[in-house]
Design a protein around this motif. Structure first.
Motif, PDB file in Angstrom:
ATOM      1  N   PHE A 183       0.842  -1.198   0.000  1.00 29.84           N
ATOM      2  CA  PHE A 183       0.000   0.000   0.000  1.00 29.84           C
ATOM      3  C   PHE A 183       0.880   1.252   0.000  1.00 29.84           C
ATOM      4  O   PHE A 183       0.590   2.227  -0.692  1.00 29.84           O
ATOM      5  CB  PHE A 183      -0.924   0.005   1.216  1.00 29.84           C
ATOM      6  N   GLN A 184       1.959   1.197   0.773  1.00 24.22           N
ATOM      7  CA  GLN A 184       2.851   2.348   0.877  1.00 24.22           C
ATOM      8  C   GLN A 184       3.506   2.665  -0.464  1.00 24.22           C
ATOM      9  O   GLN A 184       3.601   3.826  -0.873  1.00 24.22           O
ATOM     10  CB  GLN A 184       3.919   2.095   1.948  1.00 24.22           C
ATOM     11  N   MET A 221     -11.130 -16.945 -12.414  1.00 20.79           N
ATOM     12  CA  MET A 221     -10.819 -18.273 -11.874  1.00 20.79           C
ATOM     13  C   MET A 221      -9.321 -18.416 -11.593  1.00 20.79           C
ATOM     14  O   MET A 221      -8.922 -18.955 -10.563  1.00 20.79           O
ATOM     15  CB  MET A 221     -11.278 -19.352 -12.848  1.00 20.79           C
ATOM     16  N   HIS A 222      -8.485 -17.911 -12.496  1.00 22.87           N
ATOM     17  CA  HIS A 222      -7.034 -18.007 -12.311  1.00 22.87           C
ATOM     18  C   HIS A 222      -6.598 -17.336 -11.009  1.00 22.87           C
ATOM     19  O   HIS A 222      -5.761 -17.855 -10.269  1.00 22.87           O
ATOM     20  CB  HIS A 222      -6.292 -17.369 -13.490  1.00 22.87           C
ATOM     21  N   ILE A 223      -7.175 -16.158 -10.734  1.00 21.10           N
ATOM     22  CA  ILE A 223      -6.811 -15.428  -9.519  1.00 21.10           C
ATOM     23  C   ILE A 223      -7.224 -16.209  -8.274  1.00 21.10           C
ATOM     24  O   ILE A 223      -6.463 -16.329  -7.316  1.00 21.10           O
ATOM     25  CB  ILE A 223      -7.449 -14.026  -9.529  1.00 21.10           C
ATOM     26  N   LEU A 224      -8.421 -16.766  -8.304  1.00 20.60           N
ATOM     27  CA  LEU A 224      -8.904 -17.500  -7.139  1.00 20.60           C
ATOM     28  C   LEU A 224      -8.158 -18.816  -6.942  1.00 20.60           C
ATOM     29  O   LEU A 224      -8.150 -19.378  -5.856  1.00 20.60           O
ATOM     30  CB  LEU A 224     -10.403 -17.743  -7.259  1.00 20.60           C
ATOM     31  N   GLU A 225      -7.526 -19.300  -7.997  1.00 23.07           N
ATOM     32  CA  GLU A 225      -6.696 -20.497  -7.886  1.00 23.07           C
ATOM     33  C   GLU A 225      -5.273 -20.159  -7.439  1.00 23.07           C
ATOM     34  O   GLU A 225      -4.448 -21.049  -7.260  1.00 23.07           O
ATOM     35  CB  GLU A 225      -6.643 -21.231  -9.233  1.00 23.07           C
ATOM     36  N   GLY A 226      -5.008 -18.848  -7.268  1.00 19.72           N
ATOM     37  CA  GLY A 226      -3.712 -18.431  -6.746  1.00 19.72           C
ATOM     38  C   GLY A 226      -2.703 -18.027  -7.794  1.00 19.72           C
ATOM     39  O   GLY A 226      -1.541 -17.747  -7.476  1.00 19.72           O
ATOM     40  N   GLU A 227      -3.123 -17.984  -9.075  1.00 23.46           N
ATOM     41  CA  GLU A 227      -2.188 -17.598 -10.126  1.00 23.46           C
ATOM     42  C   GLU A 227      -2.010 -16.073 -10.154  1.00 23.46           C
ATOM     43  O   GLU A 227      -2.868 -15.317  -9.708  1.00 23.46           O
ATOM     44  CB  GLU A 227      -2.704 -18.071 -11.492  1.00 23.46           C
ATOM     45  N   SER A 228      -0.894 -15.620 -10.695  1.00 21.76           N
ATOM     46  CA  SER A 228      -0.619 -14.184 -10.793  1.00 21.76           C
ATOM     47  C   SER A 228      -1.170 -13.664 -12.115  1.00 21.76           C
ATOM     48  O   SER A 228      -0.495 -13.620 -13.122  1.00 21.76           O
ATOM     49  CB  SER A 228       0.899 -13.935 -10.726  1.00 21.76           C
ATOM     50  N   ALA A 229      -2.452 -13.271 -12.073  1.00 23.84           N
ATOM     51  CA  ALA A 229      -3.107 -12.780 -13.295  1.00 23.84           C
ATOM     52  C   ALA A 229      -3.435 -11.298 -13.190  1.00 23.84           C
ATOM     53  O   ALA A 229      -4.230 -10.773 -13.957  1.00 23.84           O
ATOM     54  CB  ALA A 229      -4.386 -13.579 -13.549  1.00 23.84           C
ATOM     55  N   GLY A 230      -2.807 -10.617 -12.246  1.00 24.52           N
ATOM     56  CA  GLY A 230      -3.053  -9.186 -12.066  1.00 24.52           C
ATOM     57  C   GLY A 230      -1.992  -8.612 -11.146  1.00 24.52           C
ATOM     58  O   GLY A 230      -0.903  -9.160 -11.011  1.00 24.52           O
ATOM     59  N   THR A 231      -2.319  -7.514 -10.494  1.00 17.85           N
ATOM     60  CA  THR A 231      -1.420  -6.887  -9.522  1.00 17.85           C
ATOM     61  C   THR A 231      -2.022  -6.981  -8.125  1.00 17.85           C
ATOM     62  O   THR A 231      -3.158  -6.558  -7.913  1.00 17.85           O
ATOM     63  CB  THR A 231      -1.176  -5.411  -9.868  1.00 17.85           C
ATOM     64  N   LEU A 232      -1.244  -7.530  -7.191  1.00 17.79           N
ATOM     65  CA  LEU A 232      -1.688  -7.655  -5.803  1.00 17.79           C
ATOM     66  C   LEU A 232      -1.152  -6.489  -4.987  1.00 17.79           C
ATOM     67  O   LEU A 232       0.054  -6.211  -5.004  1.00 17.79           O
ATOM     68  CB  LEU A 232      -1.186  -8.982  -5.221  1.00 17.79           C
ATOM     69  N   ILE A 233      -2.039  -5.794  -4.292  1.00 17.08           N
ATOM     70  CA  ILE A 233      -1.640  -4.728  -3.368  1.00 17.08           C
ATOM     71  C   ILE A 233      -1.983  -5.185  -1.965  1.00 17.08           C
ATOM     72  O   ILE A 233      -3.152  -5.482  -1.673  1.00 17.08           O
ATOM     73  CB  ILE A 233      -2.345  -3.389  -3.687  1.00 17.08           C
ATOM     74  N   ASN A 234      -0.980  -5.310  -1.104  1.00 18.26           N
ATOM     75  CA  ASN A 234      -1.244  -5.798   0.256  1.00 18.26           C
ATOM     76  C   ASN A 234      -0.278  -5.140   1.239  1.00 18.26           C
ATOM     77  O   ASN A 234       0.519  -4.300   0.882  1.00 18.26           O
ATOM     78  CB  ASN A 234      -1.173  -7.321   0.301  1.00 18.26           C
TER      79      ASN A 234
END
Length: 234
Positions: A183-184, A221-234
């Protein structure tokens, strides 16, 4: 599935498909199929959808309409989109509930947090319309707030691009995609992922955001299966 309960944020413009305004039935049905596929795997799905394909509150001042009045008009546009999405989901065989931040009992339930959670537990897809019921708040803020209230595991922001880039990929061919950000970092780089109210809500409540291309079949579906199909902000 990596996530058990999700909040899917869709823009109103995404429903236009190739058109300039309104709702494209093909795009609507595509979204319904994508959502059904993940729900069949046991994922609890809540949805917030914008109204930009019909009306935007920020257009109000340009057209001489008071901002507050324009925001309420925008909220009603999100209910229209919610009803259209609800119809598409039910045609695909899913049970749904449309809940509104503004009372309009003839077409949807008022938002009650415990009732929304119960609907999700019973396997119903919950669509949140009319924002949070107040002007000056975007549907991004609604998505963040509702996700926190229903204790969602993640906010999935479906867009036209496959994540967050160093620059606008539609204008700058040299732009590169981030696979993960804090986030930062997103704040320091001034990346306009969500408005600051929405972004801060997620940050303060440790709620991750994934930005991805909802228009690409199978991406959800790919995201929910844990694949990197986007950008994760955490």
């Amino acid at each position: 599935m990596k996530y058990k309960r999700i909040l899917l944020k869709l823009s109103g413009e995404s429903l236009m498909g190739e058109g300039q305004y309104g709702i494209d039935p093909k795009r609507l049905n595509q979204y319904a199929e994508e959502i059904k596929a993940v729900q069949d795997q046991g994922v609890e799905v809540a949805i917030v959808i914008g109204g930009g394909n019909i009306y935007r509150g920020v257009q109000a001042e340009a057209s001489g309409i008071e901002r507050v009045q324009g925001d309420y008009m925008g909220m009603l546009a999100t209910v229209i989109n919610g009803m259209a999405l609800q119809s598409a989901l039910e045609s695909a065989g899913m049970y749904t509930r449309l809940m509104s931040g503004i009372k309009m009992e003839q077409v949807c339930e008022p938002f009650i947090r415990r009732r929304a959670i119960r609907h999700l537990e019973k396997g119903r897809i919950v669509i949140f319309g009319a924002g949070i019921g107040n002007p000056y708040f975007t549907t991004d803020s609604t998505a963040s707030l509702r996700a926190i209230e229903i204790q969602a595991d993640v906010v999935l922001k479906g867009t036209r691009v496959d994540g967050v880039y160093t620059a606008d990929p539609e204008k700058d061919p040299t732009a590169t995609r981030y696979s993960e950000l804090s986030f930062q970092e997103a704040y320091e780089k001034n990346l306009n992922i969500m408005d600051m109210t929405a972004f801060t809500l997620c940050q303060e409540n440790n709620l991750p955001i994934i930005v991805f291309d909802m228009n690409k079949p199978g991406n959800l579906m790919h995201i929910l299966e844990g694949e990197s199909a986007g950008t994760l902000i955490n």
